[in-house]
Design a protein around this motif. Structure first.
Motif, PDB file in Angstrom:
ATOM      1  N   CYS A  50     -46.803   4.028   1.153  1.00 25.65           N
ATOM      2  CA  CYS A  50     -47.808   4.383   0.232  1.00 25.65           C
ATOM      3  C   CYS A  50     -48.480   5.628   0.445  1.00 25.65           C
ATOM      4  N   ILE A  51     -48.729   6.526  -0.508  1.00 28.38           N
ATOM      5  CA  ILE A  51     -49.568   7.949  -0.582  1.00 28.38           C
ATOM      6  C   ILE A  51     -50.691   7.869  -1.664  1.00 28.38           C
ATOM      7  N   SER A  52     -51.924   8.026  -0.956  1.00 26.57           N
ATOM      8  CA  SER A  52     -52.894   7.832  -1.965  1.00 26.57           C
ATOM      9  C   SER A  52     -53.005   9.221  -3.116  1.00 26.57           C
ATOM     10  N   SER A  53     -53.691   9.127  -3.928  1.00 24.85           N
ATOM     11  CA  SER A  53     -53.744  10.114  -5.062  1.00 24.85           C
ATOM     12  C   SER A  53     -53.971  11.527  -4.557  1.00 24.85           C
ATOM     13  N   SER A  54     -55.001  11.626  -3.616  1.00 23.66           N
ATOM     14  CA  SER A  54     -55.112  12.908  -2.963  1.00 23.66           C
ATOM     15  C   SER A  54     -54.129  13.438  -2.313  1.00 23.66           C
ATOM     16  N   GLY A  55     -53.157  12.479  -1.559  1.00 19.35           N
ATOM     17  CA  GLY A  55     -52.275  12.805  -0.725  1.00 19.35           C
ATOM     18  C   GLY A  55     -52.842  12.742   0.627  1.00 19.35           C
ATOM     19  N   GLY A  56     -53.843  12.527   0.907  1.00 21.79           N
ATOM     20  CA  GLY A  56     -54.607  12.832   2.262  1.00 21.79           C
ATOM     21  C   GLY A  56     -54.284  11.594   3.266  1.00 21.79           C
ATOM     22  N   SER A  57     -53.900  10.437   2.596  1.00 20.01           N
ATOM     23  CA  SER A  57     -53.954   9.250   3.331  1.00 20.01           C
ATOM     24  C   SER A  57     -52.361   8.816   3.127  1.00 20.01           C
ATOM     25  N   THR A  58     -51.573   8.197   4.107  1.00 20.35           N
ATOM     26  CA  THR A  58     -50.410   7.638   3.964  1.00 20.35           C
ATOM     27  C   THR A  58     -50.221   6.291   4.723  1.00 20.35           C
ATOM     28  N   TYR A  59     -49.484   5.531   4.142  1.00 21.33           N
ATOM     29  CA  TYR A  59     -49.359   4.198   5.046  1.00 21.33           C
ATOM     30  C   TYR A  59     -47.916   3.593   5.195  1.00 21.33           C
ATOM     31  N   TYR A  60     -47.376   3.054   6.085  1.00 21.37           N
ATOM     32  CA  TYR A  60     -46.124   2.675   6.446  1.00 21.37           C
ATOM     33  C   TYR A  60     -46.120   1.227   6.788  1.00 21.37           C
ATOM     34  N   ALA A  61     -45.017   0.325   6.328  1.00 21.28           N
ATOM     35  CA  ALA A  61     -44.698  -0.689   6.965  1.00 21.28           C
ATOM     36  C   ALA A  61     -44.271  -0.622   8.218  1.00 21.28           C
ATOM     37  N   ASP A  62     -44.640  -1.666   9.189  1.00 19.18           N
ATOM     38  CA  ASP A  62     -44.365  -1.204  10.609  1.00 19.18           C
ATOM     39  C   ASP A  62     -42.910  -0.947  11.057  1.00 19.18           C
ATOM     40  N   SER A  63     -42.041  -1.606  10.329  1.00 20.21           N
ATOM     41  CA  SER A  63     -40.672  -1.417  10.591  1.00 20.21           C
ATOM     42  C   SER A  63     -40.143   0.018  10.216  1.00 20.21           C
ATOM     43  N   ARG A  64     -40.831   0.824   9.427  1.00 23.14           N
ATOM     44  CA  ARG A  64     -40.554   2.260   9.048  1.00 23.14           C
ATOM     45  C   ARG A  64     -41.581   3.181   9.724  1.00 23.14           C
ATOM     46  N   GLN A  65     -42.421   2.793  10.380  1.00 25.68           N
ATOM     47  CA  GLN A  65     -43.095   3.784  10.853  1.00 25.68           C
ATOM     48  C   GLN A  65     -42.160   4.801  11.732  1.00 25.68           C
ATOM     49  N   GLY A  66     -42.351   5.875  11.753  1.00 24.53           N
ATOM     50  CA  GLY A  66     -41.729   6.859  12.799  1.00 24.53           C
ATOM     51  C   GLY A  66     -40.630   7.377  12.262  1.00 24.53           C
ATOM     52  N   ARG A  67     -39.976   6.531  11.418  1.00 28.05           N
ATOM     53  CA  ARG A  67     -38.594   6.886  10.969  1.00 28.05           C
ATOM     54  C   ARG A  67     -38.672   7.647   9.246  1.00 28.05           C
ATOM     55  N   PHE A  68     -39.707   7.200   8.660  1.00 30.74           N
ATOM     56  CA  PHE A  68     -39.727   7.423   7.132  1.00 30.74           C
ATOM     57  C   PHE A  68     -41.189   8.112   7.104  1.00 30.74           C
ATOM     58  N   THR A  69     -41.063   9.303   6.022  1.00 36.72           N
ATOM     59  CA  THR A  69     -42.324  10.102   6.042  1.00 36.72           C
ATOM     60  C   THR A  69     -42.696  10.117   4.431  1.00 36.72           C
ATOM     61  N   ILE A  70     -43.574   9.656   3.662  1.00 36.49           N
ATOM     62  CA  ILE A  70     -44.014   9.940   2.482  1.00 36.49           C
ATOM     63  C   ILE A  70     -44.709  11.106   2.372  1.00 36.49           C
TER      64      ILE A  70
END
Length: 124
Positions: A50-70
């Motif tokens: 997920c990415i916040s409306s401002s784009g300043g905050s991003t969140y990832y499911a643990d299994s995708r952390q480090g491999r995916f970038t939003i």
């Protein structure tokens, strides 16, 4: 009204990369948090990022952390999901959803707008 259209899914070999796009129309994405979900037939939806409306905050499911970038491109009114080091278990239909309430709502599987999804297949 926000309209979302995903693209970029295709067949890729294990270890490969894809960039999914979630193009918005109707209104600007500046007011919406955008999340990516995955779902296979007969299985529950799984939140990916997920990415916040401002784009300043991003969140990832643990299994995708480090491999995916939003990321969010305001000029293109588009959110991207860069997927690297893909594995066969990443195979699914990926869709994007939007809500004004923020990523907290997305993480609770709440959203007001959604796209039709794009198929990602990771196979040799």
């Amino acid at each position: 009204q926000l309209q979302l259209v995903e693209s970029g899914g295709e067949l890729v070999q294990p270890g490969g990369s894809l960039r999914l796009s979630c193009a918005a129309s109707g209104v600007t994405l500046d007011d919406y948090a955008i999340g990516w979900f995955r779902q296979a037939p007969g299985k529950e939806r799984e939140w990916v990022s997920c990415i916040s409306s401002s784009g300043g905050s991003t969140y990832y499911a643990d299994s995708r952390q480090g491999r995916f970038t939003i990321s969010k491109d305001r000029a293109q009114n588009t959110v991207y999901l860069q997927m690297n080091s893909l594995k066969p278990e990443d195979t699914d239909v990926y869709s994007c959803e939007g809500i004004e309430a923020g990523c907290g709502a997305i993480l609770e599987n709440r959203y007001d707008y959604w796209g039709q999804g794009t198929q990602v297949t990771v196979s040799s």
